[in-house]
Design a protein around this motif. Structure first.
Motif, PDB file in Angstrom:
ATOM      1  N   LEU A   1     -26.125  -5.583  14.705  1.00  0.00           N
ATOM      2  CA  LEU A   1     -25.504  -6.893  14.831  1.00  0.00           C
ATOM      3  C   LEU A   1     -24.052  -6.783  14.365  1.00  0.00           C
ATOM      4  O   LEU A   1     -23.785  -6.164  13.332  1.00  0.00           O
ATOM      5  N   PRO A   2     -23.116  -7.388  15.095  1.00  0.00           N
ATOM      6  CA  PRO A   2     -21.716  -7.278  14.665  1.00  0.00           C
ATOM      7  C   PRO A   2     -21.450  -7.944  13.327  1.00  0.00           C
ATOM      8  O   PRO A   2     -20.590  -7.498  12.570  1.00  0.00           O
ATOM      9  N   GLN A   3     -22.210  -8.994  13.015  1.00  0.00           N
ATOM     10  CA  GLN A   3     -21.952  -9.699  11.765  1.00  0.00           C
ATOM     11  C   GLN A   3     -22.495  -8.968  10.542  1.00  0.00           C
ATOM     12  O   GLN A   3     -22.080  -9.254   9.418  1.00  0.00           O
ATOM     13  N   THR A   4     -23.412  -8.023  10.744  1.00  0.00           N
ATOM     14  CA  THR A   4     -23.951  -7.300   9.582  1.00  0.00           C
ATOM     15  C   THR A   4     -23.484  -5.849   9.509  1.00  0.00           C
ATOM     16  O   THR A   4     -23.652  -5.211   8.469  1.00  0.00           O
ATOM     17  N   ALA A   5     -22.889  -5.315  10.584  1.00  0.00           N
ATOM     18  CA  ALA A   5     -22.401  -3.933  10.525  1.00  0.00           C
ATOM     19  C   ALA A   5     -21.395  -3.717   9.393  1.00  0.00           C
ATOM     20  O   ALA A   5     -21.465  -2.699   8.687  1.00  0.00           O
ATOM     21  N   PRO A   6     -20.438  -4.629   9.151  1.00  0.00           N
ATOM     22  CA  PRO A   6     -19.523  -4.408   8.023  1.00  0.00           C
ATOM     23  C   PRO A   6     -20.234  -4.365   6.679  1.00  0.00           C
ATOM     24  O   PRO A   6     -19.777  -3.673   5.753  1.00  0.00           O
ATOM     25  N   ALA A   7     -21.357  -5.081   6.555  1.00  0.00           N
ATOM     26  CA  ALA A   7     -22.103  -5.055   5.288  1.00  0.00           C
ATOM     27  C   ALA A   7     -22.694  -3.678   5.029  1.00  0.00           C
ATOM     28  O   ALA A   7     -22.849  -3.277   3.867  1.00  0.00           O
ATOM     29  N   THR A   8     -23.027  -2.943   6.100  1.00  0.00           N
ATOM     30  CA  THR A   8     -23.564  -1.597   5.918  1.00  0.00           C
ATOM     31  C   THR A   8     -22.576  -0.749   5.123  1.00  0.00           C
ATOM     32  O   THR A   8     -22.951  -0.056   4.169  1.00  0.00           O
ATOM     33  N   TRP A   9     -21.314  -0.790   5.515  1.00  0.00           N
ATOM     34  CA  TRP A   9     -20.290  -0.004   4.820  1.00  0.00           C
ATOM     35  C   TRP A   9     -20.100  -0.490   3.381  1.00  0.00           C
ATOM     36  O   TRP A   9     -19.932   0.303   2.456  1.00  0.00           O
ATOM     37  N   ARG A  10     -20.172  -1.787   3.178  1.00  0.00           N
ATOM     38  CA  ARG A  10     -20.061  -2.330   1.819  1.00  0.00           C
ATOM     39  C   ARG A  10     -21.183  -1.809   0.929  1.00  0.00           C
ATOM     40  O   ARG A  10     -20.955  -1.408  -0.219  1.00  0.00           O
ATOM     41  N   PHE A  11     -22.393  -1.757   1.474  1.00  0.00           N
ATOM     42  CA  PHE A  11     -23.532  -1.276   0.678  1.00  0.00           C
ATOM     43  C   PHE A  11     -23.469   0.235   0.465  1.00  0.00           C
ATOM     44  O   PHE A  11     -23.853   0.731  -0.597  1.00  0.00           O
ATOM     45  N   ILE A  12     -22.983   0.978   1.463  1.00  0.00           N
ATOM     46  CA  ILE A  12     -22.829   2.429   1.300  1.00  0.00           C
ATOM     47  C   ILE A  12     -21.820   2.714   0.187  1.00  0.00           C
ATOM     48  O   ILE A  12     -22.068   3.538  -0.711  1.00  0.00           O
ATOM     49  N   ARG A  13     -20.676   2.034   0.241  1.00  0.00           N
ATOM     50  CA  ARG A  13     -19.642   2.253  -0.782  1.00  0.00           C
ATOM     51  C   ARG A  13     -20.140   1.893  -2.177  1.00  0.00           C
ATOM     52  O   ARG A  13     -19.771   2.524  -3.163  1.00  0.00           O
TER      53      ARG A  13
END
Length: 400
Positions: A133-145
């Protein structure tokens, strides 16, 4: 009052498949073409893995839908909800209808979030995300970091999904980031996949086995995640052969939902009677419907047994157009699609393996003089820059 339309060729879906076919039909001189799609935006979805991995901005993946509709094609901004092959008519969500002489069906695939209890409700918080989902893809990077120790879980569902390599690509991007940060040794990385091997083509599986070993990833073969307990940061993993379950805790998790044809396709006469996923039943080579000769399908909603990727669409679109034009002229369709697909597998933050194969399951490399069957930095630049350029400037314009 509901609107009634009629066009010679009607295309259901304005994604990569629908726009590519529409552009090719216009270039071939077809003047009466309509695309049915309600979307305001057009997404280049392959970039979402890189968004989730912190290697690309989300804004690069989206453009206005109006900017990709080919000139001379009527854009009907409404979703299809039913089709009547006998009456040659598509029903729209507002009750309107669109009559056709020839129909191309490519509405994409449906993300069945509710088939995994707890998944949809937990997305975007407590370390749980999805690049689908485009709205949750940025959260993936936030959680990885934000993960510096503990446990990370990456999951892939059973059954066909779009971009079958995406569930493991983000695992490698995350692991390489943690390696660079010096914290990979403090994180237990789990990859849950339904297959008995990391990839279905042995030549590429051998490379990916080494990638998994390099990062120390724990692969749970023949398994899938069947429940999410977001508040507890736990997932339930079920072994497909035995039904036995185990629980994995996570500090961050990237999960992918099960997928199927859109519900309205499942309910329609277009779906195969014995296909629980409900895909449009087509000849896998001509892309023509097996029972309705004036209907064609391609892309993720078709029943052809190829990997559901944009690369497959790029090879299917010219076959559909050539065969459709032959049918219009009263000739027997002769163009054939042989199952080509490619999966650009990001194995590190600057390396990629380009897996290309067809229905036979054999590698089918298409770039001369370059060994694409190993991890390469130049292939990374193809993924990051070359393929998006190809998509926006050539494929959607019917030129590639």
């Amino acid at each position: 009052m509901a609107t009634e339309w009629h066009h010679r060729i009607v295309i259901v879906g304005g994604g990569s498949a629908g726009i590519s076919v529409a552009a090719r039909l216009r270039r071939a001189g077809q003047r009466d073409v309509a695309v049915l799609d309600p979307s305001r935006d057009h997404h280049y979805q392959p970039l979402w893995t890189l968004v989730g991995g912190g290697r690309a901005p989300l804004a690069e993946s989206v453009r206005p839908q109006a900017s990709v509709i080919p000139k001379g094609v009527r854009w009907i901004r409404a979703a299809a909800v039913a089709v009547d092959p006998e009456g040659r008519q598509v029903t729209l969500e507002d009750g309107g209808t669109v009559g056709y002489e020839h129909l191309v069906v490519c509405p994409g695939i449906q993300l069945d979030w509710d088939r995994v209890p707890g998944l949809a409700a937990g997305l975007g918080r407590n370390g749980l995300s999805s690049n689908y989902l485009p709205q949750t893809a940025p959260a993936t990077w936030r959680f990885i970091r934000g993960t510096r120790s503990g446990s990370a879980v990456f999951g892939m569902p059973s059954g066909a999904i779009k971009c079958g390599g995406a569930p493991q690509k983000i695992a490698y991007l995350a692991a390489d980031h943690w390696r660079q940060q010096g914290v990979l040794g403090r994180i237990d990385v789990h990859l849950v996949i339904p297959g008995a091997a990391i990839f279905g083509v042995p030549e590429f599986a051998r490379v990916l086995d080494e990638v998994v070993r390099r990062y120390g990833i724990n692969v749970h073969y023949g398994s899938e995640i069947t429940e999410v307990r977001a508040e507890a940061r736990e997932v339930v993993v079920t072994e497909l052969a035995t039904g036995s379950t185990k629980t994995l805790r996570y500090d961050m998790a990237h999960l992918v939902p099960p997928q199927s044809a859109p519900d309205w396709i499942k309910r329609s006469p277009l779906a195969g009677a014995d296909d629980p996923a409900g895909y449009v039943e087509i000849d896998p080579h001509t892309m023509r419907h097996v029972r309705h000769p004036d209907i064609w399908a391609l892309g993720d909603a078709g029943s052809s047994p190829n990997s559901k990727t944009g690369a497959a669409v790029r090879k299917q679109a010219p076959v559909v157009v050539e065969n459709l034009l032959a049918a219009i002229d009263g000739r027997e369709p002769t163009a054939a699609y042989h199952g080509y697909s490619s999966c650009p597998l990001t194995t590190a933050r600057n390396k990629m393996l380009l897996a290309e194969f067809d229905y036979s399951g054999r590698p089918t490399p298409s770039i001369p003089l370059i060994d694409t069957m190993r991890e390469r930095t130049d292939m990374w630049h193809l993924k990051r820059r070359g393929l998006p350029f190809l998509y926006w400037n050539l494929m959607l314009r019917g030129l590639a």
